[in-house]
Design an enzyme around this catalytic site. Sequence first.
Site, PDB file in Angstrom:
ATOM      1  N   LEU A 197      -1.718  -0.717  -3.366  1.00 35.30           N
ATOM      2  CA  LEU A 197      -1.639  -1.054  -4.795  1.00 35.30           C
ATOM      3  C   LEU A 197      -0.216  -0.934  -5.322  1.00 35.30           C
ATOM      4  CD1 LEU A 197      -4.894   0.680  -6.156  1.00 35.30           C
ATOM      5  CD2 LEU A 197      -4.572  -1.717  -5.523  1.00 35.30           C
ATOM      6  N   CYS A 198       0.750  -1.366  -4.502  1.00 32.18           N
ATOM      7  CA  CYS A 198       2.156  -1.319  -4.930  1.00 32.18           C
ATOM      8  C   CYS A 198       2.854  -2.637  -4.595  1.00 32.18           C
ATOM      9  CB  CYS A 198       2.879  -0.132  -4.310  1.00 32.18           C
ATOM     10  SG  CYS A 198       2.636   0.103  -2.542  1.00 32.18           S
ATOM     11  N   GLY A 199       2.142  -3.740  -4.812  1.00 35.50           N
ATOM     12  CA  GLY A 199       2.749  -5.054  -4.625  1.00 35.50           C
ATOM     13  C   GLY A 199       3.159  -5.296  -3.180  1.00 35.50           C
TER      14      GLY A 199
END
Length: 297
Positions: free
Chosen positions: A90-92
């Site tokens: 969930l950090c691109g």
Amino acid sequence: MASLRSIRTRIKSVRNTQKITKAMKLVAAAKLRRAQDAVVRTRPYAQLLDELLGSLARARAEAEIPPHPLMAIRDPKRIEVLLLTSDRGLCGGFNSNIIRRAQRFVVEEGPKYESIQFSTIGRRGRDFAKKRGIETRKDYAGFFGKLRYPMAKEVADDLIAEYTGKKLDAVYLLYNQFRSAMSQTITLTRLLPIAAPAEAAKAQEKGGFITPEHLYEPSRPKLLEHLIPRQLAMSIWRALLESEASEHGARMTAMDSATKNANDMIGRLSLEYNRARQASITKELMEIVSGAEALKS
């Protein structure tokens, strides 16, 4: 057209997701502020330590003193890459970009060496190595979230033992260097063998500065023996801080985009709901009018 109940359910689900992404963005922003402060505090010390080591290394070369074991250059056959990723997603593109760079390194540099192995810090890097069947010497688990300098020193001591034992001929560090909350630079740098900073050497060749004469106590070899392991640990420590700050920045940006996308989706679903409701009301009115006309006839 979807039913009114199903559209309401979707709107409620997206709103719940939006609350989660907004909360994750705020948490990442708070963590980023602390991580960024740690990076800013560490950079000057690490840069000055590099400059001092470069000055000592050049002075040692001029005096024809034998090199330190960690500065001895050997024919590179056995290579290790220390790969820094995050433990969570969930950090691109934070993890995917650096993993692609690691894959490219293996493909491009693999034919040049006898073997390339990895050491990983972060679960995503460990999972990548396992899935691709890449040889991994060690996985350092549980670092991020509670970073301490002794962790970097532990990694440095392991690498020193491997290099001085001639199990490795070169060690590279691959990590995300922090630029801003929206920008991280994938950086591949050589950790071992240690060399004088290239920038300082070039500037000296061009006459950009004159290295002042220093008095050393104890002797230069003793000082190098003490500083080189410290400089290696500091390089790893700085990379860990940079990677952690980059992760929080990337997560904050990704959650901000997810929150905005959720808001846009809620707008589209609300429009669809209003159209469906209007169509339902129109249908009911037509049925009432048709029934009234039927009664008249």
